[in-house]
Write a protein that holds these residues in place. Structure first.
Motif, PDB file in Angstrom:
ATOM      1  N   UNK A 124       0.816  -1.218   0.000  1.00  0.00           N
ATOM      2  CA  UNK A 124       0.000   0.000   0.000  1.00  0.00           C
ATOM      3  C   UNK A 124       0.846   1.263   0.000  1.00  0.00           C
ATOM      4  N   UNK A 125       2.085   1.160   0.519  1.00  0.00           N
ATOM      5  CA  UNK A 125       2.920   2.352   0.673  1.00  0.00           C
ATOM      6  C   UNK A 125       4.303   2.128   0.078  1.00  0.00           C
ATOM      7  N   UNK A 126       4.381   1.905  -1.225  1.00  0.00           N
ATOM      8  CA  UNK A 126       5.700   1.684  -1.842  1.00  0.00           C
ATOM      9  C   UNK A 126       6.574   2.936  -1.708  1.00  0.00           C
ATOM     10  N   UNK A 127       7.832   2.728  -1.395  1.00  0.00           N
ATOM     11  CA  UNK A 127       8.751   3.858  -1.294  1.00  0.00           C
ATOM     12  C   UNK A 127       8.740   4.570   0.038  1.00  0.00           C
ATOM     13  N   UNK A 128       7.936   4.112   0.990  1.00  0.00           N
ATOM     14  CA  UNK A 128       7.902   4.760   2.296  1.00  0.00           C
ATOM     15  C   UNK A 128       9.226   4.571   3.033  1.00  0.00           C
ATOM     16  N   UNK A 129       9.548   5.517   3.887  1.00  0.00           N
ATOM     17  CA  UNK A 129      10.775   5.453   4.682  1.00  0.00           C
ATOM     18  C   UNK A 129      10.440   4.823   6.026  1.00  0.00           C
ATOM     19  N   UNK A 130      11.054   3.677   6.290  1.00  0.00           N
ATOM     20  CA  UNK A 130      10.801   2.978   7.535  1.00  0.00           C
ATOM     21  C   UNK A 130      11.850   3.279   8.583  1.00  0.00           C
ATOM     22  N   UNK A 131      11.556   2.905   9.807  1.00  0.00           N
ATOM     23  CA  UNK A 131      12.487   3.121  10.916  1.00  0.00           C
ATOM     24  C   UNK A 131      13.555   2.040  10.929  1.00  0.00           C
ATOM     25  N   UNK A 132      14.719   2.405  11.383  1.00  0.00           N
ATOM     26  CA  UNK A 132      15.808   1.434  11.526  1.00  0.00           C
ATOM     27  C   UNK A 132      15.656   0.711  12.861  1.00  0.00           C
ATOM     28  N   UNK A 133      16.385  -0.396  12.995  1.00  0.00           N
ATOM     29  CA  UNK A 133      16.367  -1.122  14.262  1.00  0.00           C
ATOM     30  C   UNK A 133      16.884  -0.239  15.392  1.00  0.00           C
ATOM     31  N   UNK A 134      17.860   0.617  15.094  1.00  0.00           N
ATOM     32  CA  UNK A 134      18.400   1.515  16.121  1.00  0.00           C
ATOM     33  C   UNK A 134      17.348   2.516  16.573  1.00  0.00           C
ATOM     34  N   UNK A 135      16.545   3.035  15.622  1.00  0.00           N
ATOM     35  CA  UNK A 135      15.497   3.987  15.983  1.00  0.00           C
ATOM     36  C   UNK A 135      14.413   3.316  16.825  1.00  0.00           C
ATOM     37  N   UNK A 136      14.073   2.075  16.474  1.00  0.00           N
ATOM     38  CA  UNK A 136      13.088   1.344  17.271  1.00  0.00           C
ATOM     39  C   UNK A 136      13.633   1.069  18.664  1.00  0.00           C
ATOM     40  N   UNK A 179       7.428  10.293  10.059  1.00  0.00           N
ATOM     41  CA  UNK A 179       7.942  11.659  10.233  1.00  0.00           C
ATOM     42  C   UNK A 179       7.413  12.578   9.141  1.00  0.00           C
ATOM     43  N   UNK A 180       7.027  13.799   9.561  1.00  0.00           N
ATOM     44  CA  UNK A 180       6.485  14.756   8.602  1.00  0.00           C
ATOM     45  C   UNK A 180       7.482  15.084   7.499  1.00  0.00           C
ATOM     46  N   UNK A 181       8.740  15.194   7.883  1.00  0.00           N
ATOM     47  CA  UNK A 181       9.737  15.586   6.873  1.00  0.00           C
ATOM     48  C   UNK A 181       9.906  14.518   5.791  1.00  0.00           C
ATOM     49  N   UNK A 182       9.559  13.266   6.124  1.00  0.00           N
ATOM     50  CA  UNK A 182       9.669  12.206   5.112  1.00  0.00           C
ATOM     51  C   UNK A 182       8.664  12.414   3.986  1.00  0.00           C
ATOM     52  N   UNK A 183       7.564  13.115   4.303  1.00  0.00           N
ATOM     53  CA  UNK A 183       6.508  13.318   3.301  1.00  0.00           C
ATOM     54  C   UNK A 183       6.636  14.668   2.603  1.00  0.00           C
TER      55      UNK A 183
END
Length: 487
Positions: free
Chosen positions: A184-196, A221-225
């Motif tokens: 549903x969300x191709x190209x979305x920026x996901x969180x890293x394991x470190x961020x989690x 994150x808003x800046x990702x969009x």
């Protein structure tokens, strides 16, 4: 503190008489200067000059950063035309002067009482509630009195029952959730394991696998969009809520759902045996990760009720102080739009922990009394005054509120030894104070004001109660001045 008007009705006081200031504690600032209040006082007197000219008459109100309540007569709009901001410009400007003074003094809100002084001018009483008094609701009367510092009502102290044996719903599937969201969300920026891991360290709790899977696909994150509203809408549609950024998710503990004592003390925690969600104010196991767009928070629940699932999705209604609604058995179900619709129904087999005795509610204290009763409220009553004897000895009774004239003998309150909150009319408080019978188990109290009571007399009563616990008093600053010629 009160004064009498000695002159004739509407007689203008001398315009050049000096202002007099008398303070009972507290620093002086522009909040305590007559010139700050003069435009508002002039509007108040112009709105009700005839009544205010009578001996003993007063006018009162409340001004704060979030609103104000002042009895100013507002102009009627012309037929076919709504009231415009310009129609109330004088009121807005007069209130703004006081608000500027509040900001300067670092005070959130203030009440006031004004009356004609013995010299023919105006005696203005500026009432600052101080650290031990909650704000009233648009009123010159004080709010709840905090008799014990940092004390909160019992429901706000209640922790969740252990969720022993609770398991995730059969529908919970982190891998399916991952695949569905990536499609549903191709190209979305996901969180890293470190961020989690950083979020888990901040919260002090491990995120469930489904929530990790969601944020590995989209971290929110808003800046990702880059401000792209269409992308934000696609994310909201995919996750069935407005997603909080990973570094903004939080635990919906009770402190995150604040309520004044006057309302909080009337609540009670109840979780029926068949409930999916515990009827709590908040829980360290409620991880808020979204919003429904209307202010209601969406959380994953790690402390479910007896019939709930570990990791179920609940909604916290922003218009309620307590409880939550189940909306999906798992995050996977939420994303796949397999919602649940449940209501927070009380178990009718158990007597309610909250009883309201009044002409339309419970018929008597006898009918309300049972070992699990926590809150007893006595409201509008037309029969004989009520005895509290049936409530004596109840092991969990912690809150009592009573309308004026409803109690047969206020001194019976002294036998309710576990009270934490008590709200009474001024005359009933007077009986307890004069008999040195105010329950020392109280954590907070309030004065129920109905009918005609001078705000300053209620302030004096409140300060007596605060004094019993050695708490900071309500501060009253008296300023005298002249309004000049009144038309």
């Amino acid at each position: 503190m009160r004064s009498r008007h000695a002159g004739q009705r509407n007689r203008p006081p001398p315009a050049l008489a000096p202002a007099r200031l008398e303070t009972m504690g507290g620093p002086l600032s522009s909040l305590h200067e007559f010139t700050t209040w003069k435009p508002l006082l002039r509007l108040l007197w112009e709105s009700d000059a005839q009544r205010l000219a009578a001996p003993g008459a007063h006018v009162s109100g409340h001004i704060g950063f979030h609103g104000w309540s002042v009895p100013v007569r507002r102009p009627r709009p012309r037929p076919g035309r709504a009231v415009q901001a310009e129609d109330m410009r004088e009121e807005f400007d007069a209130v703004a002067r006081v608000r500027d003074a509040l900001a300067e003094a670092g005070v959130e809100d203030v009440s006031f009482v004004a009356e004609t002084s013995s010299t023919g001018g105006i005696a203005l009483h500026v009432v600052e509630r101080g650290a031990a008094v909650e704000s009233g609701i648009g009123s010159a009367f004080p709010g709840s009195l905090l008799l014990v510092e940092d004390a909160v009502a019992e429901p706000w102290r209640r922790l969740p029952d252990p969720a022993q044996g609770a398991k995730p719903a059969p529908s919970a599937d982190a891998e399916l959730l991952d695949r569905t969201l990536r499609a549903a969300l191709p190209g979305s920026i996901g969180a890293t394991d470190a961020e989690i891991a950083a979020t888990e360290a901040r919260l002090g709790v491990a995120l469930p696998e489904e929530l990790r899977a969601l944020y590995r696909v989209v971290r929110g994150r808003w800046e990702d969009w880059r401000g792209d509203v269409e992308v934000m809408d696609r994310v909201a549609a995919a996750v069935e809520c407005e997603l909080l950024p990973l570094d903004e998710i939080y635990l919906a503990e009770a402190a995150m759902r604040p309520s004044s004592w006057r309302f909080a003390a009337l609540e009670a925690v109840a979780t029926p045996p068949g409930a999916a969600v515990q009827g709590l104010v908040g829980s360290p196991g409620w991880i808020v990760f979204g919003d429904n767009g209307g202010g209601d928070r969406i959380a994953i629940d790690l402390t479910p009720g007896p019939r709930g699932h570990l990791g179920q999705i609940i909604m916290l209604d922003h218009e309620r102080n307590i409880g939550a609604d189940l909306i999906a058995d798992s995050l996977t179900d939420l994303v796949l739009k397999r919602r649940r619709e449940t209501r927070r129904d009380r178990d009718s087999r158990q007597p309610s922990p909250v009883a309201r005795v009044n002409i339309r509610g419970v018929s008597s204290v006898e009918a309300a009394a049972h070992p699990g009763l926590e809150v007893l409220s006595i409201g509008v009553w037309e029969g004989k005054p009520i005895s509290l004897a049936p409530a004596v000895g109840l092991p969990r009774l912690r809150t009592l509120t009573a309308y004026p004239g409803t109690l047969a003998d206020p001194l019976e309150i002294a036998e309710l030894t576990r009270l934490e909150f008590l709200e009474l009319a001024p005359q009933d408080w007077r009986v307890l104070l004069d008999a040195d019978a105010v329950p020392r188990s109280l954590l907070a109290a309030a004065v129920e004001v109905r009918g005609e009571h001078h705000p300053l007399s209620v302030v004096e009563l409140a300060n007596e109660l605060l004094g019993l616990w050695g708490r900071p008093p309500i501060i009253v600053t008296v300023v005298e001045g002249e309004l000049g010629h009144m038309p």
